[in-house]
Design a protein around this motif. Structure first.
Motif, PDB file in Angstrom:
ATOM      1  N   HIS A  82       0.808  -1.221   0.000  1.00 10.01           N
ATOM      2  CA  HIS A  82       0.000   0.000   0.000  1.00 10.01           C
ATOM      3  C   HIS A  82       0.842   1.273   0.000  1.00 10.01           C
ATOM      4  N   ARG A  83       2.114   1.108  -0.281  1.00  8.25           N
ATOM      5  CA  ARG A  83       2.998   2.275  -0.260  1.00  8.25           C
ATOM      6  C   ARG A  83       2.667   3.243  -1.391  1.00  8.25           C
ATOM      7  N   LEU A  84       2.290   2.709  -2.558  1.00  9.13           N
ATOM      8  CA  LEU A  84       1.958   3.519  -3.726  1.00  9.13           C
ATOM      9  C   LEU A  84       0.712   2.939  -4.380  1.00  9.13           C
ATOM     10  N   PRO A  85      -0.068   3.749  -5.099  1.00  8.14           N
ATOM     11  CA  PRO A  85      -1.309   3.246  -5.727  1.00  8.14           C
ATOM     12  C   PRO A  85      -1.028   2.511  -7.037  1.00  8.14           C
ATOM     13  N   ILE A  86      -0.256   1.451  -6.963  1.00  6.10           N
ATOM     14  CA  ILE A  86       0.117   0.709  -8.160  1.00  6.10           C
ATOM     15  C   ILE A  86      -0.125  -0.783  -7.934  1.00  6.10           C
ATOM     16  N   VAL A  87      -0.111  -1.539  -9.009  1.00  5.62           N
ATOM     17  CA  VAL A  87      -0.244  -2.997  -8.907  1.00  5.62           C
ATOM     18  C   VAL A  87       0.632  -3.628  -9.986  1.00  5.62           C
ATOM     19  N   SER A  88       1.302  -4.719  -9.628  1.00 13.07           N
ATOM     20  CA  SER A  88       2.144  -5.462 -10.562  1.00 13.07           C
ATOM     21  C   SER A  88       1.711  -6.920 -10.591  1.00 13.07           C
ATOM     22  N   SER A 152       2.087  -4.051 -15.216  1.00 12.46           N
ATOM     23  CA  SER A 152       1.883  -3.140 -14.098  1.00 12.46           C
ATOM     24  C   SER A 152       1.066  -1.947 -14.555  1.00 12.46           C
ATOM     25  N   ALA A 153       0.413  -1.301 -13.593  1.00  5.36           N
ATOM     26  CA  ALA A 153      -0.407  -0.115 -13.881  1.00  5.36           C
ATOM     27  C   ALA A 153      -0.770   0.538 -12.563  1.00  5.36           C
ATOM     28  N   LEU A 154      -1.321   1.736 -12.651  1.00  6.06           N
ATOM     29  CA  LEU A 154      -1.931   2.333 -11.468  1.00  6.06           C
ATOM     30  C   LEU A 154      -3.114   1.469 -11.066  1.00  6.06           C
ATOM     31  N   VAL A 155      -3.347   1.362  -9.759  1.00  2.54           N
ATOM     32  CA  VAL A 155      -4.369   0.431  -9.295  1.00  2.54           C
ATOM     33  C   VAL A 155      -5.755   0.828  -9.778  1.00  2.54           C
ATOM     34  N   ARG A 156      -5.972   2.104 -10.093  1.00  5.39           N
ATOM     35  CA  ARG A 156      -7.298   2.495 -10.579  1.00  5.39           C
ATOM     36  C   ARG A 156      -7.562   1.949 -11.993  1.00  5.39           C
ATOM     37  N   HIS A 157      -6.498   1.479 -12.655  1.00  4.07           N
ATOM     38  CA  HIS A 157      -6.673   0.869 -13.974  1.00  4.07           C
ATOM     39  C   HIS A 157      -6.554  -0.664 -13.913  1.00  4.07           C
ATOM     40  N   LEU A 158      -6.734  -1.229 -12.717  1.00  5.79           N
ATOM     41  CA  LEU A 158      -6.540  -2.672 -12.571  1.00  5.79           C
ATOM     42  C   LEU A 158      -7.476  -3.473 -13.474  1.00  5.79           C
ATOM     43  N   ASP A 159      -8.744  -3.053 -13.568  1.00  3.10           N
ATOM     44  CA  ASP A 159      -9.693  -3.802 -14.403  1.00  3.10           C
ATOM     45  C   ASP A 159      -9.216  -3.843 -15.861  1.00  3.10           C
ATOM     46  N   GLY A 253       0.496  -5.227  -4.882  1.00  4.02           N
ATOM     47  CA  GLY A 253      -0.022  -3.891  -5.129  1.00  4.02           C
ATOM     48  C   GLY A 253      -0.991  -3.404  -4.075  1.00  4.02           C
ATOM     49  N   ASP A 254      -1.522  -2.251  -4.360  1.00  6.04           N
ATOM     50  CA  ASP A 254      -2.416  -1.557  -3.435  1.00  6.04           C
ATOM     51  C   ASP A 254      -3.836  -2.093  -3.595  1.00  6.04           C
ATOM     52  N   VAL A 255      -4.014  -3.346  -3.243  1.00  2.18           N
ATOM     53  CA  VAL A 255      -5.299  -4.008  -3.439  1.00  2.18           C
ATOM     54  C   VAL A 255      -5.436  -5.125  -2.400  1.00  2.18           C
ATOM     55  N   THR A 256      -6.649  -5.341  -1.942  1.00  3.99           N
ATOM     56  CA  THR A 256      -6.902  -6.412  -0.971  1.00  3.99           C
ATOM     57  C   THR A 256      -7.421  -7.657  -1.693  1.00  3.99           C
TER      58      THR A 256
END
Length: 512
Positions: A82-88, A152-159, A253-256
Protein backbone atom coordinates in the motif's frame (compact mmCIF):
# COMPACT_ATOMS: atom_id res chain seq x y z
CA UNK A 1 36.32 36.80 -36.31
CA UNK A 2 36.16 33.65 -34.24
CA UNK A 3 34.57 34.06 -30.84
CA UNK A 4 36.90 33.39 -27.93
CA UNK A 5 36.50 30.00 -26.32
CA UNK A 6 34.51 29.97 -23.10
CA UNK A 7 37.39 28.06 -21.54
CA UNK A 8 39.50 31.22 -21.80
CA UNK A 9 37.22 32.87 -19.28
CA UNK A 10 37.83 30.22 -16.63
CA UNK A 11 41.24 31.47 -15.38
CA UNK A 12 39.92 35.02 -15.26
CA UNK A 13 36.85 33.96 -13.35
CA UNK A 14 38.94 31.99 -10.87
CA UNK A 15 41.29 34.92 -10.39
CA UNK A 16 38.36 37.24 -9.78
CA UNK A 17 36.83 34.81 -7.30
CA UNK A 18 40.14 34.52 -5.42
CA UNK A 19 40.54 38.25 -5.38
CA UNK A 20 37.15 38.79 -3.78
CA UNK A 21 37.08 35.75 -1.46
CA UNK A 22 37.10 36.60 2.25
CA UNK A 23 40.29 35.91 4.10
CA UNK A 24 40.42 32.58 5.95
CA UNK A 25 40.00 33.04 9.70
CA UNK A 26 43.16 32.60 11.72
CA UNK A 27 43.67 29.26 13.45
CA UNK A 28 45.54 28.33 16.53
CA UNK A 29 48.59 26.08 16.36
CA UNK A 30 46.38 23.09 17.15
CA UNK A 31 44.12 23.84 14.22
CA UNK A 32 41.38 25.23 16.48
CA UNK A 33 39.77 28.58 15.72
CA UNK A 34 41.34 31.56 17.34
CA UNK A 35 39.51 33.21 20.19
CA UNK A 36 36.48 35.09 18.97
CA UNK A 37 36.06 33.10 15.76
CA UNK A 38 32.77 31.26 15.10
CA UNK A 39 32.96 27.61 16.21
CA UNK A 40 31.44 26.31 12.93
CA UNK A 41 34.51 27.35 10.93
CA UNK A 42 36.67 24.89 12.88
CA UNK A 43 35.03 21.73 11.50
CA UNK A 44 37.71 19.62 9.86
CA UNK A 45 37.02 18.37 6.34
CA UNK A 46 36.26 14.66 6.02
CA UNK A 47 39.18 12.33 5.55
CA UNK A 48 38.56 11.18 2.00
CA UNK A 49 41.42 8.66 2.17
CA UNK A 50 39.56 6.55 4.73
CA UNK A 51 36.77 4.13 3.89
CA UNK A 52 33.57 5.41 5.51
CA UNK A 53 32.10 3.10 8.13
CA UNK A 54 29.32 0.78 7.04
CA UNK A 55 25.84 1.55 8.18
CA UNK A 56 23.59 -1.02 9.79
CA UNK A 57 22.42 -3.90 7.62
CA UNK A 58 18.88 -3.08 6.48
CA UNK A 59 16.32 -5.59 7.62
CA UNK A 60 14.27 -7.03 4.78
CA UNK A 61 10.76 -8.06 5.72
CA UNK A 62 8.54 -9.08 2.85
CA UNK A 63 4.85 -8.49 3.61
CA UNK A 64 2.91 -11.70 4.19
CA UNK A 65 1.77 -13.64 1.15
CA UNK A 66 -1.89 -14.57 0.85
CA UNK A 67 -2.55 -17.74 -1.13
CA UNK A 68 -5.79 -18.67 -2.84
CA UNK A 69 -6.92 -20.63 -5.88
CA UNK A 70 -9.39 -19.57 -8.56
CA UNK A 71 -12.22 -21.82 -9.64
CA UNK A 72 -10.22 -23.09 -12.64
CA UNK A 73 -7.25 -24.14 -10.53
CA UNK A 74 -5.04 -21.08 -11.11
CA UNK A 75 -3.01 -20.46 -7.96
CA UNK A 76 -2.63 -16.87 -6.80
CA UNK A 77 -0.29 -15.33 -4.26
CA UNK A 78 -1.03 -11.75 -3.22
CA UNK A 79 1.17 -9.29 -1.37
CA UNK A 80 -0.65 -6.17 -0.30
CA UNK A 81 1.68 -3.25 -0.99
CA UNK A 82 0.00 0.00 0.00
CA UNK A 83 3.00 2.28 -0.26
CA UNK A 84 1.96 3.52 -3.73
CA UNK A 85 -1.31 3.25 -5.73
CA UNK A 86 0.12 0.71 -8.16
CA UNK A 87 -0.24 -3.00 -8.91
CA UNK A 88 2.14 -5.46 -10.56
CA UNK A 89 1.36 -8.89 -11.98
CA UNK A 90 3.70 -11.78 -12.75
CA UNK A 91 2.26 -14.95 -14.26
CA UNK A 92 4.80 -17.79 -13.96
CA UNK A 93 4.14 -20.72 -16.30
CA UNK A 94 5.77 -24.12 -16.63
CA UNK A 95 6.36 -23.38 -20.30
CA UNK A 96 10.08 -22.68 -20.46
CA UNK A 97 12.69 -23.87 -22.91
CA UNK A 98 13.21 -27.18 -21.07
CA UNK A 99 10.01 -28.16 -22.87
CA UNK A 100 11.34 -27.39 -26.35
CA UNK A 101 10.72 -30.55 -28.41
CA UNK A 102 13.73 -32.35 -29.85
CA UNK A 103 14.68 -30.71 -33.11
CA UNK A 104 12.71 -27.54 -32.32
CA UNK A 105 14.95 -25.40 -30.11
CA UNK A 106 13.60 -21.92 -29.58
CA UNK A 107 9.92 -22.91 -29.69
CA UNK A 108 9.12 -21.82 -26.10
CA UNK A 109 10.97 -18.53 -26.52
CA UNK A 110 9.33 -17.78 -29.89
CA UNK A 111 5.88 -18.57 -28.46
CA UNK A 112 6.36 -16.19 -25.52
CA UNK A 113 7.71 -13.44 -27.76
CA UNK A 114 4.52 -13.58 -29.86
CA UNK A 115 2.07 -13.11 -26.98
CA UNK A 116 2.05 -9.32 -27.27
CA UNK A 117 1.92 -9.40 -31.08
CA UNK A 118 -1.83 -9.76 -31.39
CA UNK A 119 -4.80 -11.61 -29.93
CA UNK A 120 -8.13 -12.77 -31.29
CA UNK A 121 -9.58 -9.31 -30.65
CA UNK A 122 -6.58 -6.94 -30.60
CA UNK A 123 -3.76 -6.26 -33.03
CA UNK A 124 -0.24 -5.59 -31.75
CA UNK A 125 -0.82 -1.89 -32.34
CA UNK A 126 -4.09 -1.95 -30.42
CA UNK A 127 -2.42 -3.71 -27.49
CA UNK A 128 0.26 -1.05 -27.44
CA UNK A 129 -2.26 1.79 -27.75
CA UNK A 130 -4.57 0.38 -25.05
CA UNK A 131 -1.68 -0.01 -22.64
CA UNK A 132 -0.30 3.42 -23.45
CA UNK A 133 -3.68 5.05 -22.84
CA UNK A 134 -3.65 3.93 -19.19
CA UNK A 135 0.11 4.19 -18.70
CA UNK A 136 0.47 0.45 -18.22
CA UNK A 137 2.92 -2.15 -19.46
CA UNK A 138 2.71 -5.85 -20.33
CA UNK A 139 5.60 -8.02 -21.50
CA UNK A 140 6.32 -11.71 -21.96
CA UNK A 141 9.36 -13.94 -22.26
CA UNK A 142 10.77 -17.38 -21.58
CA UNK A 143 13.83 -18.77 -19.86
CA UNK A 144 14.75 -22.39 -19.40
CA UNK A 145 12.68 -23.04 -16.28
CA UNK A 146 9.64 -20.85 -16.94
CA UNK A 147 7.74 -18.60 -19.27
CA UNK A 148 6.31 -15.45 -17.79
CA UNK A 149 3.90 -12.63 -18.49
CA UNK A 150 4.29 -9.51 -16.40
CA UNK A 151 2.49 -6.20 -16.23
CA UNK A 152 1.88 -3.14 -14.10
CA UNK A 153 -0.41 -0.11 -13.88
CA UNK A 154 -1.93 2.33 -11.47
CA UNK A 155 -4.37 0.43 -9.29
CA UNK A 156 -7.30 2.49 -10.58
CA UNK A 157 -6.67 0.87 -13.97
CA UNK A 158 -6.54 -2.67 -12.57
CA UNK A 159 -9.69 -3.80 -14.40
CA UNK A 160 -8.35 -2.63 -17.76
CA UNK A 161 -4.89 -4.06 -17.04
CA UNK A 162 -6.39 -7.47 -16.21
CA UNK A 163 -8.49 -7.37 -19.37
CA UNK A 164 -5.43 -6.80 -21.60
CA UNK A 165 -3.11 -9.01 -19.54
CA UNK A 166 -5.39 -12.04 -19.67
CA UNK A 167 -6.15 -11.46 -23.35
CA UNK A 168 -2.43 -11.48 -24.15
CA UNK A 169 -1.69 -14.54 -22.01
CA UNK A 170 -4.68 -16.65 -23.01
CA UNK A 171 -5.69 -15.66 -26.54
CA UNK A 172 -2.64 -14.97 -28.72
CA UNK A 173 -3.54 -15.20 -32.40
CA UNK A 174 -0.03 -15.52 -33.85
CA UNK A 175 -1.07 -13.39 -36.86
CA UNK A 176 0.84 -14.29 -40.03
CA UNK A 177 2.20 -10.81 -40.71
CA UNK A 178 3.51 -10.27 -37.19
CA UNK A 179 4.81 -13.84 -37.09
CA UNK A 180 6.88 -13.19 -40.23
CA UNK A 181 8.20 -9.91 -38.82
CA UNK A 182 9.27 -11.45 -35.51
CA UNK A 183 10.74 -14.45 -37.32
CA UNK A 184 12.88 -12.11 -39.44
CA UNK A 185 13.99 -10.17 -36.37
CA UNK A 186 15.02 -13.35 -34.56
CA UNK A 187 16.95 -14.54 -37.61
CA UNK A 188 18.78 -11.23 -37.87
CA UNK A 189 19.68 -11.46 -34.20
CA UNK A 190 21.04 -15.01 -34.64
CA UNK A 191 23.06 -13.92 -37.68
CA UNK A 192 24.55 -11.00 -35.73
CA UNK A 193 25.55 -13.40 -32.95
CA UNK A 194 27.92 -15.23 -35.30
CA UNK A 195 30.59 -12.60 -34.70
CA UNK A 196 29.95 -11.95 -31.00
CA UNK A 197 32.61 -13.81 -28.98
CA UNK A 198 30.54 -13.80 -25.79
CA UNK A 199 27.56 -15.46 -27.44
CA UNK A 200 29.70 -17.86 -29.47
CA UNK A 201 31.47 -18.94 -26.28
CA UNK A 202 28.16 -19.40 -24.45
CA UNK A 203 26.76 -21.54 -27.26
CA UNK A 204 29.89 -23.67 -27.49
CA UNK A 205 30.11 -24.04 -23.71
CA UNK A 206 26.45 -25.04 -23.39
CA UNK A 207 26.76 -27.57 -26.19
CA UNK A 208 29.72 -29.29 -24.50
CA UNK A 209 28.67 -28.90 -20.87
CA UNK A 210 24.96 -29.74 -21.16
CA UNK A 211 25.25 -32.29 -23.95
CA UNK A 212 21.95 -34.22 -24.15
CA UNK A 213 20.43 -32.32 -21.19
CA UNK A 214 17.26 -30.16 -21.50
CA UNK A 215 19.54 -27.14 -20.96
CA UNK A 216 21.76 -28.18 -23.87
CA UNK A 217 20.37 -25.87 -26.53
CA UNK A 218 20.26 -22.14 -27.18
CA UNK A 219 17.02 -20.66 -25.81
CA UNK A 220 16.41 -18.64 -28.98
CA UNK A 221 17.02 -21.70 -31.15
CA UNK A 222 19.17 -21.95 -34.23
CA UNK A 223 18.93 -20.27 -37.60
CA UNK A 224 17.61 -23.54 -39.07
CA UNK A 225 14.98 -24.07 -36.37
CA UNK A 226 13.86 -20.44 -36.63
CA UNK A 227 13.39 -20.74 -40.38
CA UNK A 228 11.52 -24.03 -39.98
CA UNK A 229 9.09 -23.04 -37.24
CA UNK A 230 5.48 -22.29 -38.17
CA UNK A 231 2.81 -20.22 -36.48
CA UNK A 232 0.80 -23.43 -36.12
CA UNK A 233 3.63 -24.95 -34.06
CA UNK A 234 3.59 -21.91 -31.77
CA UNK A 235 -0.16 -22.19 -31.33
CA UNK A 236 0.12 -25.90 -30.45
CA UNK A 237 2.84 -25.19 -27.89
CA UNK A 238 0.72 -22.46 -26.34
CA UNK A 239 -2.36 -24.69 -26.19
CA UNK A 240 -0.49 -27.53 -24.51
CA UNK A 241 1.68 -25.58 -22.06
CA UNK A 242 -0.26 -22.43 -21.12
CA UNK A 243 -2.77 -24.04 -18.76
CA UNK A 244 -3.91 -22.64 -15.38
CA UNK A 245 -2.99 -25.77 -13.44
CA UNK A 246 0.65 -25.34 -14.53
CA UNK A 247 0.82 -21.66 -13.66
CA UNK A 248 0.74 -19.30 -10.70
CA UNK A 249 -0.10 -15.61 -10.65
CA UNK A 250 1.78 -13.26 -8.33
CA UNK A 251 0.05 -9.97 -7.53
CA UNK A 252 1.77 -7.18 -5.60
CA UNK A 253 -0.02 -3.89 -5.13
CA UNK A 254 -2.42 -1.56 -3.43
CA UNK A 255 -5.30 -4.01 -3.44
CA UNK A 256 -6.90 -6.41 -0.97
CA UNK A 257 -7.91 -10.01 -1.59
CA UNK A 258 -11.59 -9.03 -1.35
CA UNK A 259 -11.08 -6.46 -4.10
CA UNK A 260 -8.85 -8.66 -6.23
CA UNK A 261 -10.39 -12.14 -6.25
CA UNK A 262 -13.63 -11.34 -8.14
CA UNK A 263 -11.65 -9.36 -10.71
CA UNK A 264 -9.33 -12.32 -11.26
CA UNK A 265 -12.28 -14.70 -11.64
CA UNK A 266 -13.68 -12.38 -14.30
CA UNK A 267 -10.35 -12.13 -16.15
CA UNK A 268 -9.13 -15.73 -15.86
CA UNK A 269 -12.19 -17.80 -14.92
CA UNK A 270 -12.85 -19.00 -18.48
CA UNK A 271 -9.27 -20.32 -18.84
CA UNK A 272 -9.76 -24.08 -19.09
CA UNK A 273 -7.43 -26.48 -17.24
CA UNK A 274 -5.48 -29.00 -19.26
CA UNK A 275 -2.91 -31.71 -18.82
CA UNK A 276 0.14 -30.27 -17.09
CA UNK A 277 3.31 -30.56 -19.20
CA UNK A 278 5.31 -33.65 -18.18
CA UNK A 279 8.65 -33.02 -16.51
CA UNK A 280 11.52 -33.14 -18.99
CA UNK A 281 13.72 -36.20 -19.07
CA UNK A 282 16.95 -35.22 -17.39
CA UNK A 283 20.16 -37.13 -17.98
CA UNK A 284 23.33 -35.88 -16.36
CA UNK A 285 25.91 -35.75 -19.15
CA UNK A 286 29.47 -36.99 -18.93
CA UNK A 287 31.80 -34.04 -18.43
CA UNK A 288 35.39 -35.02 -19.13
CA UNK A 289 38.15 -32.50 -18.59
CA UNK A 290 38.52 -30.71 -21.93
CA UNK A 291 39.19 -27.40 -23.65
CA UNK A 292 37.72 -25.97 -26.83
CA UNK A 293 39.67 -23.16 -28.46
CA UNK A 294 37.48 -21.22 -30.89
CA UNK A 295 39.70 -19.55 -33.46
CA UNK A 296 39.01 -15.85 -33.96
CA UNK A 297 42.04 -14.59 -35.89
CA UNK A 298 43.60 -11.27 -34.85
CA UNK A 299 41.50 -10.99 -31.69
CA UNK A 300 43.33 -8.70 -29.22
CA UNK A 301 41.65 -10.45 -26.29
CA UNK A 302 40.79 -14.02 -25.41
CA UNK A 303 37.37 -14.67 -23.96
CA UNK A 304 37.62 -17.25 -21.19
CA UNK A 305 34.62 -19.34 -20.08
CA UNK A 306 35.56 -21.85 -17.41
CA UNK A 307 32.82 -24.04 -15.94
CA UNK A 308 32.29 -27.07 -13.71
CA UNK A 309 29.16 -28.86 -12.41
CA UNK A 310 27.28 -26.64 -9.96
CA UNK A 311 24.20 -26.94 -7.79
CA UNK A 312 20.45 -26.77 -8.30
CA UNK A 313 18.48 -23.77 -7.01
CA UNK A 314 16.90 -25.56 -4.04
CA UNK A 315 20.19 -26.87 -2.69
CA UNK A 316 20.95 -26.08 0.95
CA UNK A 317 24.48 -25.27 -0.21
CA UNK A 318 23.20 -22.29 -2.21
CA UNK A 319 24.05 -19.73 0.50
CA UNK A 320 27.59 -21.04 0.99
CA UNK A 321 28.11 -21.07 -2.77
CA UNK A 322 26.86 -17.47 -3.01
CA UNK A 323 29.40 -16.33 -0.42
CA UNK A 324 32.19 -18.43 -1.92
CA UNK A 325 31.76 -17.06 -5.43
CA UNK A 326 31.43 -13.52 -4.07
CA UNK A 327 34.88 -13.92 -2.49
CA UNK A 328 36.39 -15.54 -5.57
CA UNK A 329 35.00 -13.27 -8.28
CA UNK A 330 32.02 -11.27 -7.11
CA UNK A 331 33.28 -7.74 -7.66
CA UNK A 332 36.15 -5.31 -7.28
CA UNK A 333 37.04 -6.68 -3.83
CA UNK A 334 37.22 -10.28 -5.05
CA UNK A 335 40.39 -12.33 -5.30
CA UNK A 336 40.29 -12.69 -9.09
CA UNK A 337 39.79 -8.96 -9.58
CA UNK A 338 42.61 -8.03 -7.24
CA UNK A 339 45.07 -10.64 -8.51
CA UNK A 340 44.41 -10.79 -12.27
CA UNK A 341 43.47 -7.15 -12.82
CA UNK A 342 44.99 -5.00 -10.13
CA UNK A 343 48.21 -6.93 -9.53
CA UNK A 344 48.97 -8.65 -12.87
CA UNK A 345 47.11 -6.44 -15.35
CA UNK A 346 45.90 -9.44 -17.35
CA UNK A 347 42.30 -8.30 -17.67
CA UNK A 348 39.97 -5.39 -17.22
CA UNK A 349 37.44 -7.60 -15.50
CA UNK A 350 36.78 -11.23 -14.68
CA UNK A 351 34.09 -12.70 -12.48
CA UNK A 352 32.86 -15.93 -10.94
CA UNK A 353 29.26 -17.01 -10.44
CA UNK A 354 27.08 -20.00 -9.68
CA UNK A 355 24.18 -20.36 -12.09
CA UNK A 356 21.67 -22.51 -10.21
CA UNK A 357 18.61 -23.77 -12.08
CA UNK A 358 15.79 -26.24 -11.42
CA UNK A 359 17.52 -29.28 -12.95
CA UNK A 360 21.17 -28.49 -12.23
CA UNK A 361 23.67 -25.71 -12.35
CA UNK A 362 27.02 -24.41 -13.48
CA UNK A 363 29.88 -22.94 -11.52
CA UNK A 364 31.79 -20.71 -13.85
CA UNK A 365 34.46 -18.09 -14.21
CA UNK A 366 34.39 -15.81 -17.24
CA UNK A 367 35.97 -12.70 -18.62
CA UNK A 368 38.27 -11.29 -21.30
CA UNK A 369 42.04 -11.42 -20.91
CA UNK A 370 44.80 -9.96 -23.07
CA UNK A 371 45.65 -12.42 -25.83
CA UNK A 372 49.40 -12.47 -25.17
CA UNK A 373 48.94 -13.45 -21.51
CA UNK A 374 46.12 -15.98 -21.88
CA UNK A 375 48.22 -18.84 -20.53
CA UNK A 376 49.50 -16.81 -17.61
CA UNK A 377 45.98 -15.64 -16.79
CA UNK A 378 44.67 -19.22 -16.80
CA UNK A 379 47.54 -20.29 -14.56
CA UNK A 380 46.70 -17.48 -12.15
CA UNK A 381 43.02 -18.38 -12.26
CA UNK A 382 43.71 -22.02 -11.43
CA UNK A 383 45.98 -20.94 -8.59
CA UNK A 384 43.24 -18.79 -7.03
CA UNK A 385 40.79 -21.69 -7.27
CA UNK A 386 43.35 -23.99 -5.64
CA UNK A 387 43.79 -21.52 -2.78
CA UNK A 388 40.04 -21.30 -2.25
CA UNK A 389 39.75 -25.11 -2.17
CA UNK A 390 42.75 -25.80 0.07
CA UNK A 391 42.88 -22.86 2.49
CA UNK A 392 40.17 -21.27 4.59
CA UNK A 393 39.29 -17.71 3.62
CA UNK A 394 40.02 -14.94 6.08
CA UNK A 395 37.40 -13.59 8.44
CA UNK A 396 37.66 -10.17 6.76
CA UNK A 397 36.91 -11.61 3.32
CA UNK A 398 34.04 -13.61 4.73
CA UNK A 399 32.55 -10.55 6.39
CA UNK A 400 32.89 -8.40 3.26
CA UNK A 401 31.23 -11.03 1.07
CA UNK A 402 28.34 -11.57 3.45
CA UNK A 403 27.83 -7.81 3.73
CA UNK A 404 27.88 -7.37 -0.05
CA UNK A 405 25.13 -9.95 -0.48
CA UNK A 406 23.05 -8.70 2.43
CA UNK A 407 23.30 -5.00 1.58
CA UNK A 408 22.43 -5.46 -2.09
CA UNK A 409 19.30 -7.53 -1.47
CA UNK A 410 16.81 -4.81 -0.40
CA UNK A 411 17.23 -2.99 -3.72
CA UNK A 412 15.60 -5.97 -5.43
CA UNK A 413 12.48 -5.35 -3.36
CA UNK A 414 12.30 -1.58 -3.82
CA UNK A 415 9.35 -1.65 -6.21
CA UNK A 416 6.13 -3.62 -6.56
CA UNK A 417 7.45 -5.10 -9.79
CA UNK A 418 10.68 -6.09 -8.09
CA UNK A 419 8.80 -7.85 -5.29
CA UNK A 420 6.61 -9.68 -7.82
CA UNK A 421 9.68 -10.86 -9.71
CA UNK A 422 11.42 -12.20 -6.58
CA UNK A 423 8.25 -13.98 -5.44
CA UNK A 424 7.91 -15.52 -8.92
CA UNK A 425 11.37 -16.98 -8.29
CA UNK A 426 9.91 -18.67 -5.21
CA UNK A 427 7.13 -20.07 -7.42
CA UNK A 428 9.45 -21.44 -10.10
CA UNK A 429 11.94 -23.07 -7.72
CA UNK A 430 9.52 -24.15 -5.00
CA UNK A 431 11.08 -21.97 -2.32
CA UNK A 432 9.23 -21.30 0.97
CA UNK A 433 7.35 -18.07 1.62
CA UNK A 434 9.92 -16.88 4.16
CA UNK A 435 12.85 -17.58 1.85
CA UNK A 436 13.83 -13.95 1.30
CA UNK A 437 13.10 -12.95 4.89
CA UNK A 438 15.64 -15.55 6.05
CA UNK A 439 18.13 -15.07 3.24
CA UNK A 440 20.41 -12.64 5.12
CA UNK A 441 20.26 -14.78 8.26
CA UNK A 442 21.33 -17.85 6.27
CA UNK A 443 24.09 -15.94 4.47
CA UNK A 444 25.43 -14.65 7.78
CA UNK A 445 25.62 -18.23 9.08
CA UNK A 446 28.05 -19.24 6.32
CA UNK A 447 31.46 -20.04 7.82
CA UNK A 448 34.93 -20.23 6.31
CA UNK A 449 34.63 -24.01 6.44
CA UNK A 450 31.33 -23.82 4.52
CA UNK A 451 33.01 -21.71 1.83
CA UNK A 452 35.87 -24.16 1.49
CA UNK A 453 33.46 -27.10 1.29
CA UNK A 454 31.41 -25.33 -1.40
CA UNK A 455 34.52 -24.67 -3.45
CA UNK A 456 35.63 -28.29 -3.16
CA UNK A 457 32.19 -29.55 -4.13
CA UNK A 458 31.20 -27.12 -6.87
CA UNK A 459 34.39 -25.83 -8.48
CA UNK A 460 36.49 -28.88 -9.27
CA UNK A 461 39.10 -28.19 -11.99
CA UNK A 462 39.23 -31.91 -12.76
CA UNK A 463 35.67 -31.64 -14.13
CA UNK A 464 36.47 -28.52 -16.10
CA UNK A 465 34.91 -27.56 -19.40
CA UNK A 466 36.88 -24.63 -20.80
CA UNK A 467 36.00 -22.58 -23.87
CA UNK A 468 38.38 -19.94 -25.18
CA UNK A 469 37.58 -17.57 -28.04
CA UNK A 470 40.74 -15.98 -29.39
CA UNK A 471 43.54 -16.24 -31.90
CA UNK A 472 44.41 -19.93 -31.95
CA UNK A 473 47.92 -19.44 -33.36
CA UNK A 474 48.80 -17.13 -30.45
CA UNK A 475 46.84 -18.79 -27.66
CA UNK A 476 47.40 -22.51 -28.19
CA UNK A 477 51.16 -22.49 -27.49
CA UNK A 478 50.43 -20.75 -24.18
CA UNK A 479 48.28 -23.68 -23.05
CA UNK A 480 51.19 -26.12 -23.03
CA UNK A 481 51.71 -27.64 -19.61
CA UNK A 482 48.44 -26.39 -18.14
CA UNK A 483 46.04 -29.05 -16.70
CA UNK A 484 43.26 -28.31 -19.19
CA UNK A 485 42.72 -31.74 -20.76
CA UNK A 486 42.76 -32.30 -24.52
CA UNK A 487 42.55 -29.08 -26.54
CA UNK A 488 40.38 -28.97 -29.65
CA UNK A 489 40.44 -26.06 -32.08
CA UNK A 490 37.26 -25.05 -33.89
CA UNK A 491 36.68 -22.22 -36.38
CA UNK A 492 34.49 -19.32 -35.22
CA UNK A 493 31.92 -20.02 -37.94
CA UNK A 494 31.48 -23.62 -36.75
CA UNK A 495 31.22 -22.74 -33.08
CA UNK A 496 28.69 -19.99 -33.85
CA UNK A 497 26.31 -22.61 -35.20
CA UNK A 498 26.43 -24.54 -31.93
CA UNK A 499 23.19 -25.04 -30.11
CA UNK A 500 24.25 -24.94 -26.47
CA UNK A 501 23.36 -22.35 -23.89
CA UNK A 502 25.88 -21.17 -21.34
CA UNK A 503 26.35 -17.90 -19.47
CA UNK A 504 26.92 -14.96 -21.80
CA UNK A 505 29.89 -12.65 -21.31
CA UNK A 506 29.89 -9.11 -22.63
CA UNK A 507 32.09 -8.82 -25.66
CA UNK A 508 33.43 -5.53 -24.38
CA UNK A 509 35.75 -5.48 -21.42
CA UNK A 510 33.88 -6.34 -18.29
CA UNK A 511 34.40 -4.59 -15.01
CA UNK A 512 33.58 -7.66 -13.05
Amino acid sequence: MRAPSRHLFLPLALAAACATAPARPPESAAGQPAAGQPLGLSIAPPDRAAVPPKGPTPVLKVPPQQHFTLSNGLKVRLVEYHRLPIVSLDLALDAGAVHDPAGQPGLASFTASMLTEGTATRSATQISDDLGFIGASVSAGAGFDQASVSGSALVRHLDKLLEIFSDVALHPAFPQGDFARVQDARLVSLLQQRDQPGVVAAKAFGRLFWNGHPYGHWIAGTEASTRAVTREALARFHASHYVPNAAELVVVGDVTRAELEPRLEKAFGAWKPGAAPPAPEVKVPQRPLRTLLVDKPDAPQTLVMFGTPGLDRKSDDYYAAEVAFQILGGGSASRLFRELREKQGYTYGIYAREEARKFGGTSYVAGNVKADVTGAALKGLLEEIRRMRETAVSEAELKDARNALALSLPADFATAGGIAGKLAEEVVYGLPDDYWDRYVERVNQVSAADVQAAMRRYLDPEQLTLVLVGTAAEVRPQLQGLPLGPVTVEPMATAAQGGGSGPVVDDEDDDG
